[in-house]
Design a protein around this motif. Structure first.
Motif, PDB file in Angstrom:
ATOM      1  N   ASP A   1       6.206  -3.726   5.401  1.00 49.65           N
ATOM      2  CA  ASP A   1       6.474  -2.650   4.444  1.00 49.65           C
ATOM      3  C   ASP A   1       5.458  -2.588   3.305  1.00 49.65           C
ATOM      4  N   SER A   2       5.052  -3.720   2.794  1.00 49.12           N
ATOM      5  CA  SER A   2       4.192  -3.717   1.610  1.00 49.12           C
ATOM      6  C   SER A   2       2.774  -3.228   1.909  1.00 49.12           C
ATOM      7  N   VAL A   3       2.411  -3.132   3.184  1.00 50.10           N
ATOM      8  CA  VAL A   3       1.043  -2.714   3.508  1.00 50.10           C
ATOM      9  C   VAL A   3       0.992  -1.321   4.133  1.00 50.10           C
ATOM     10  N   LYS A   4       2.130  -0.731   4.372  1.00 48.03           N
ATOM     11  CA  LYS A   4       2.151   0.598   4.982  1.00 48.03           C
ATOM     12  C   LYS A   4       1.393   1.597   4.123  1.00 48.03           C
ATOM     13  N   GLY A   5       0.565   2.374   4.778  1.00 51.09           N
ATOM     14  CA  GLY A   5      -0.239   3.358   4.071  1.00 51.09           C
ATOM     15  C   GLY A   5      -1.537   2.821   3.513  1.00 51.09           C
ATOM     16  N   ARG A   6      -1.689   1.510   3.516  1.00 57.28           N
ATOM     17  CA  ARG A   6      -2.918   0.914   2.982  1.00 57.28           C
ATOM     18  C   ARG A   6      -3.702   0.154   4.055  1.00 57.28           C
ATOM     19  N   PHE A   7      -3.024  -0.415   5.009  1.00 53.81           N
ATOM     20  CA  PHE A   7      -3.667  -1.192   6.073  1.00 53.81           C
ATOM     21  C   PHE A   7      -3.626  -0.408   7.376  1.00 53.81           C
ATOM     22  N   THR A   8      -4.651  -0.594   8.190  1.00 54.39           N
ATOM     23  CA  THR A   8      -4.695   0.027   9.505  1.00 54.39           C
ATOM     24  C   THR A   8      -5.194  -0.984  10.520  1.00 54.39           C
ATOM     25  N   ILE A   9      -4.449  -1.126  11.606  1.00 54.35           N
ATOM     26  CA  ILE A   9      -4.877  -1.993  12.696  1.00 54.35           C
ATOM     27  C   ILE A   9      -5.488  -1.126  13.786  1.00 54.35           C
ATOM     28  N   ALA A  10      -6.536  -1.642  14.416  1.00 51.93           N
ATOM     29  CA  ALA A  10      -7.202  -0.857  15.451  1.00 51.93           C
ATOM     30  C   ALA A  10      -7.820  -1.784  16.484  1.00 51.93           C
TER      31      ALA A  10
END
Length: 129
Positions: free
Chosen positions: A64-73
């Protein structure tokens, strides 16, 4: 033999960005069903699942704390998984680990953290001015 090697950690100022890389080798290069993700652990704190992704459907999980800021690819051609981290808040240093297992979902792997046989050695991320 599966190997996971993380890179990209370092010191970044609050609000800055980092991109972590996890180079994979071994049977994970076979496009079978696996789940791979990123975990982090700060001194004195429990390890937490940050983001995990399934190879089968590409379904992504984010803490939850990283949603919108982190992206995994995933870059299957390069056998590498990335974690793009933006808007990093000031925080205690943490070691970020790449990990993988067969089967399951990204959410299950990241939250339950069970039956994960493959781990990298980690890369240190420090967010500080």
């Amino acid at each position: 033999q599966v190997q996971l090697v993380e890179s990209g950690g370092g010191l970044v100022q609050p609000g800055g960005s980092l991109r972590l890389s996890c180079a994979t080798s071994g049977f994970l290069t076979d496009p079978d069903f696996y789940v791979i993700g990123w975990f982090r652990q700060a001194p004195g704190k429990e390890r937490e699942g940050v983001s995990c992704i399934s190879s089968r459907d590409g379904n992504e999980y984010y803490e939850d704390s990283v949603k919108g800021r982190f992206t995994i690819a995933r870059d299957n051609a390069k056998n590498t998984v990335y974690l793009q981290m933006n808007s990093l808040p000031p925080d205690a240093p943490a070691v970020y680990y790449c990990a993988a297992r067969w089967h399951g979902t990204g959410q299950a792997m990241c939250t339950a953290q069970l039956n994960i046989p493959f781990w990298g050695h980690g890369t240190l991320v420090t967010v500080s001015s």
